[in-house]
Structure formats: structure tokens, C-alpha cells
Design an enzyme around this catalytic site. Structure first.
Site, PDB file in Angstrom:
ATOM      1  CG  ASP A  63      -2.533 106.982 -29.717  1.00  0.00           C
ATOM      2  OD1 ASP A  63      -2.263 107.843 -28.874  1.00  0.00           O
ATOM      3  OD2 ASP A  63      -1.619 105.939 -29.888  1.00  0.00           O
ATOM      4  CG  HIS A 111       1.838  99.467 -22.218  1.00  0.00           C
ATOM      5  ND1 HIS A 111       2.109  99.582 -23.604  1.00  0.00           N
ATOM      6  CD2 HIS A 111       2.591 100.873 -21.742  1.00  0.00           C
ATOM      7  CE1 HIS A 111       2.656 100.904 -23.783  1.00  0.00           C
ATOM      8  NE2 HIS A 111       2.960 101.512 -22.785  1.00  0.00           N
ATOM      9  CE  LYS A 119      -1.185 103.616 -27.890  1.00  0.00           C
ATOM     10  NZ  LYS A 119      -0.138 104.331 -28.175  1.00  0.00           N
ATOM     11  CB  SER A 165      -1.420 108.314 -26.062  1.00  0.00           C
ATOM     12  OG  SER A 165      -0.917 107.381 -26.879  1.00  0.00           O
ATOM     13  NE  ARG A 180       1.105 113.563 -27.417  1.00  0.00           N
ATOM     14  CZ  ARG A 180       1.297 112.103 -26.704  1.00  0.00           C
ATOM     15  NH1 ARG A 180       0.354 111.061 -27.249  1.00  0.00           N
ATOM     16  NH2 ARG A 180       2.061 112.055 -25.722  1.00  0.00           N
TER      17      ARG A 180
HETATM   18  N1  URA Z   1       3.692 105.577 -25.829  1.00  0.00           N
HETATM   19  C1  URA Z   1       2.273 105.933 -26.513  1.00  0.00           C
HETATM   20  O1  URA Z   1       1.779 104.806 -26.687  1.00  0.00           O
HETATM   21  N2  URA Z   1       1.837 107.108 -26.251  1.00  0.00           N
HETATM   22  C2  URA Z   1       2.385 108.138 -25.917  1.00  0.00           C
HETATM   23  O2  URA Z   1       1.970 109.338 -25.933  1.00  0.00           O
HETATM   24  C3  URA Z   1       3.905 107.905 -25.305  1.00  0.00           C
HETATM   25  C4  URA Z   1       4.401 106.745 -25.469  1.00  0.00           C
END
Ligand code: URA
Length: 430
Positions: A161, A82, A187, A183, A168
Site C-alpha cells: 500500500d 479510522h 491496513k 488501501s 497513485r
Molecule cells: N487514505 C488511505 O490510506 N488510502 C487511500 O487510498 C486514501 C486515503
């Protein structure tokens, strides 16, 4: 249980129980809890903070809101990566083929980009014919057969999310380390990999501007992974200037292919090797970093990583010779405004200029021009003369080029003495 009471509790600085967090996240995800109550709790949490226990509970509730991919029937160690996102960041296109060529299994789900950073899928989709929407069976079959598949996240993956992030974004509650970590990690954990490397960037073109914030986020995410039985490491890397020279989807594919072919820009190559090496150590393919990096280098030098990438592109319907990548109608030069050393190449502003050329999207529904973007000719600290070409602008018309050039005027700064070099990699957390 009442959402009103949960909001009061967080407003007063108390810790929420796992049951209360689950009530909130599942209730919001299913539409029972309205936006205004969820927004109030998010703001209370942002101001009061979330404990480690609350963060883990949020992450677990988010994972439980959707399907969890089971990769258990694929033999071998499944690896994921990631990046918190940066301008010109195409490392996934290099790292994943390298580690797949070295024996790890890659079943990766990626997202599209928003704002001044493009996503891995946008880059891959600039390859004519490439398909990123594979069904679960086809996805797993491809990983079993060639050890590498990169596809788009399904709608069922962590739906809580998606809804929370949109709220958000609209309520100034993105900037909570706990919410960000929960978050991202929800994932990553839902996609079922065994090992994960996180590229956590800091600097002008990054999500986090400060090294200290990116370190705190990286530590938290590594801890969340470990709590859930996933082995993880994080690399803290600088995003003051774009990574490599190319910014824009097809242009970045070409640059990634150059690295996979044994050349390409030194910074992109080094960061890719470092990230790959972390995964090779986590996956037990190598005993330590030096050995792992040597193994990763070998995959580039031998052509094995390029062959693996081509196999994936071909399996997903794309042109694996990269002969038909889209080209922009207009390619125009952006020239240095002064003579001197390049003391700033502001990544965020270069990203915004690329966005203006059509390489990114401002809203989710915007179309991307796969051929558009910028190719820089210089990196930070290099000497340039007034009038020399600093960058090529790839776009549809001269109007776009003129608008991007105005932004670039603010992205570059020149100095009489060479600037202090900024290290590409500051730390590795494992
Ligand atoms: N990327 C994400 O996937 N979630 C966040 O909260 C911020 C950046």
C-alpha cells in the site's frame, strides 16, 4: 503471466482474476513490476472500475505483502477506529480512552499527517516524552495491562500500500473508491482488531467533498470488513468547518483533554460519543446506541476516560499532567473583517492556514512545529462584529501570522442572516 496482458485486459474493461491481481500487487511490491506498468493498470482501473471481487482481491493481496499483527493472545474484544481525515479532528484522543475505560481493548496503530490534516501520532508526539515506537511485545504488554496503546504503524505493515499510494499520488489515480477502500481496509485488517468504527467525512476539509461519495466509500469499507470477519460501522460526518476550535498538534491535545475532563467543544464531544457508542455496541458492551452513548458519557463524567488516557501517556513515557505542552512564541489575533453571521468557515482553508503556521507538513520529511496552530473563537452561524477576534494564530513569527491571515481572509464569509445549520452527523452505516 504477463503484466502487459493484465493491463490490456483492464483497458478493455474485463474483470481481473484473483491470481492476476496477486501477480500485479506482489510483483509491484517486490520491485519486479516497474512503476510505468503499475501506473498504466491503475489508470485503466480508475477509468474502467474495479468489481467487488477485484476490490477484495486487491485488499487481500496488499495485506499479504507484509506482516499481519496477531492480537489473539490479548484477551477481550480489540477495537480500532479510522478517520478519513479532517481539520481539527482529534476524536481518536477521546474515543479510544472512553472505550478502553468502558472495557474494550485498544491496540491502535496510527499514521502521521500529510497536507492540511494532522495525524494522531503528530498530536500525541507534541506531548513531551511520548514514545510511539514500541516493539511488538511492549505494545501487547501495555494493552494487556491497561487496555490502551496507540503506536506508529511499522514499516512491515502492508508495504504494497505504501508503494502503491505514493504512485497513485503522483499519477492522479488516488480517486478510485475501490483503490481507496482496499488501501484503508488492508491496513485496518492487518492490525488484527475485531471491531472497527470508520469516521467518513465529507465537505470542504475532507478527502471526499460530497456526501454521496463518502456514503459509497463507507458502504464499501463496511462490506470489505464484514467479508473478512471484522465487525464494522461507519459514521458519516460533516467537515465543512473544523471540528472543535483548535487546529494544531499541542492545541488539539489540550482540547481533547478538555473533552476528557467533561467540557470542551460540543461538536467534538458529540462526534466522539457517537463513534465510541458504535464501538461499544459492536463490541457487545452495550445492547443499543442510546445505552452505549450513556455509558460513554459516564466515562467522561466520572473521569475514568481521562485517567485511562493519562495511564497510556505515562506508560509511553509522556508527561501525563499536560503541564509542559509546547507554547508558541507568538500568539496573535485574527480579526473579523466584517459584521454579520459567520456563513462559511472553510475547513480546508483554515487547515492550509494552520499548515502555513507550521502545524502540518507538505512533504513526508518536513518537520512539524508542535506548538503551532489556530484557535478559533467562533463556529458557523455565530454573530460577530467587525474587528472582533475570530481566531488566535500560534506561530514562530509575525511573517507566518501574516501569511496565514491572508489565507484566513478567504476562509471566512459573513452574511446578514444566519446560515442554514449543517448537521454534524448525517448517517450511520452498520
Ligand atoms: N487514505 C488511505 O490510506 N488510502 C487511500 O487510498 C486514501 C486515503
Amino acid at each position: 503471466m504477463l503484466m502487459y496482458d493484465i493491463i490490456c485486459k483492464k483497458r478493455d474493461g474485463q474483470e481481473l482474476s484473483c491470481q492476476e491481481i496477486d501477480f500485479w500487487i506482489q510483483g509491484y511490491s517486490s520491485g519486479i513490476i516497474p512503476d510505468y506498468q503499475c501506473a498504466a493498470l491503475l489508470m485503466a482501473g480508475l477509468l474502467r472500475g474495479f468489481s467487488r471481487r477485484e476490490t477484495i482481491a486487491m485488499m487481500n493481496s496488499m495485506i499479504a505483502s507484509g506482516e499481519r499483527i496477531d492480537l489473539g493472545d490479548i484477551p477481550g474484544i480489540k477495537a480500532d477506529k479510522h478517520s478519513t481525515g479532517g481539520v481539527g479532528d482529534k476524536t481518536s484522543l477521546v474515543v479510544m480512552p472512553v472505550i478502553a475505560a468502558a472495557g474494550l481493548q485498544v491496540a491502535k496503530m496510527s499514521g502521521r499527517g500529510l497536507g492540511h490534516t494532522g495525524g494522531t501520532l503528530d498530536k500525541l508526539e507534541s506531548i513531551p516524552g511520548f514514545r510511539c515506537q514500541l516493539g511488538a511485545d511492549e505494545f501487547k504488554r501495555q494493552v494487556r495491562e491497561i487496555g490502551l496503546a496507540i503506536i506508529s504503524q511499522t514499516a512491515d505493515l502492508v508495504p504494497a500500500d505504501k508503494k502503491l499510494y505514493a504512485l497513485r499520488d503522483a499519477t492522479a489515480t488516488v480517486d478510485s473508491l475501490a483503490l481507496i477502500a482496499a488501501s484503508i481496509m488492508s491496513k485496518k485488517l492487518a492490525t488484527g482488531a475485531d471491531i472497527l468504527v470508520l469516521d467518513v467525512k465529507y465537505g470542504s476539509g475532507a478527502f471526499m467533498q460530497e456526501l454521496a461519495d463518502s456514503r459509497a466509500l463507507a458502504q464499501l469499507m463496511v462490506e470489505l470488513a464484514q467479508q473478512s470477519g471484522m465487525k464494522a460501522a461507519a459514521v458519516l460526518s460533516a467537515m465543512e468547518q473544523p471540528l472543535g476550535y483548535a487546529i494544531g498538534n499541542a492545541l488539539e491535545v489540550s482540547e481533547a483533554v478538555a473533552v476528557l475532563s467533561g467540557g470542551g467543544p460540543a461538536d467534538l464531544r458529540q462526534l466522539s460519543l457517537t463513534l465510541a457508542a458504535e464501538l461499544l455496541v459492536l463490541g457487545g458492551v452495550a445492547d443499543h446506541r442510546d445505552q452505549a452513548e450513556a455509558l460513554a458519557r459516564e466515562q467522561l463524567a466520572s473521569g475514568a476516560a481521562l485517567a485511562k488516557f493519562q495511564q497510556m501517556i505515562c506508560a509511553q513515557g509522556g508527561d501525563s499532567n499536560f503541564n509542559h505542552l509546547p507554547h508558541a512564541a507568538v500568539v496573535t489575533a485574527y480579526q473579523a473583517r466584517r459584521t454579520g453571521y459567520l456563513s462559511t468557515i472553510d475547513a480546508r482553508k483554515v487547515g492550509l492556514a494552520a499548515l502555513c503556521l507550521g502545524a502540518g507538513r507538505q512533504r513526508k520529511e518536513d518537520a512539524i512545529d508542535p506548538a503551532a496552530g489556530i484557535v478559533l473563537h467562533y463556529k458557523l452561524g455565530e454573530q460577530v462584529a467587525c474587528g472582533q477576534t475570530l481566531a488566535e494564530l500560534h506561530c514562530r513569527d509575525q511573517q507566518q501570522a501574516a501569511a496565514a491571515a491572508e489565507i484566513l481572509d478567504e476562509a471566512f464569509a459573513y452574511s446578514a442572516i444566519p446560515p442554514e445549520p449543517i448537521p454534524l452527523i448525517s448517517e450511520i452505516i452498520s
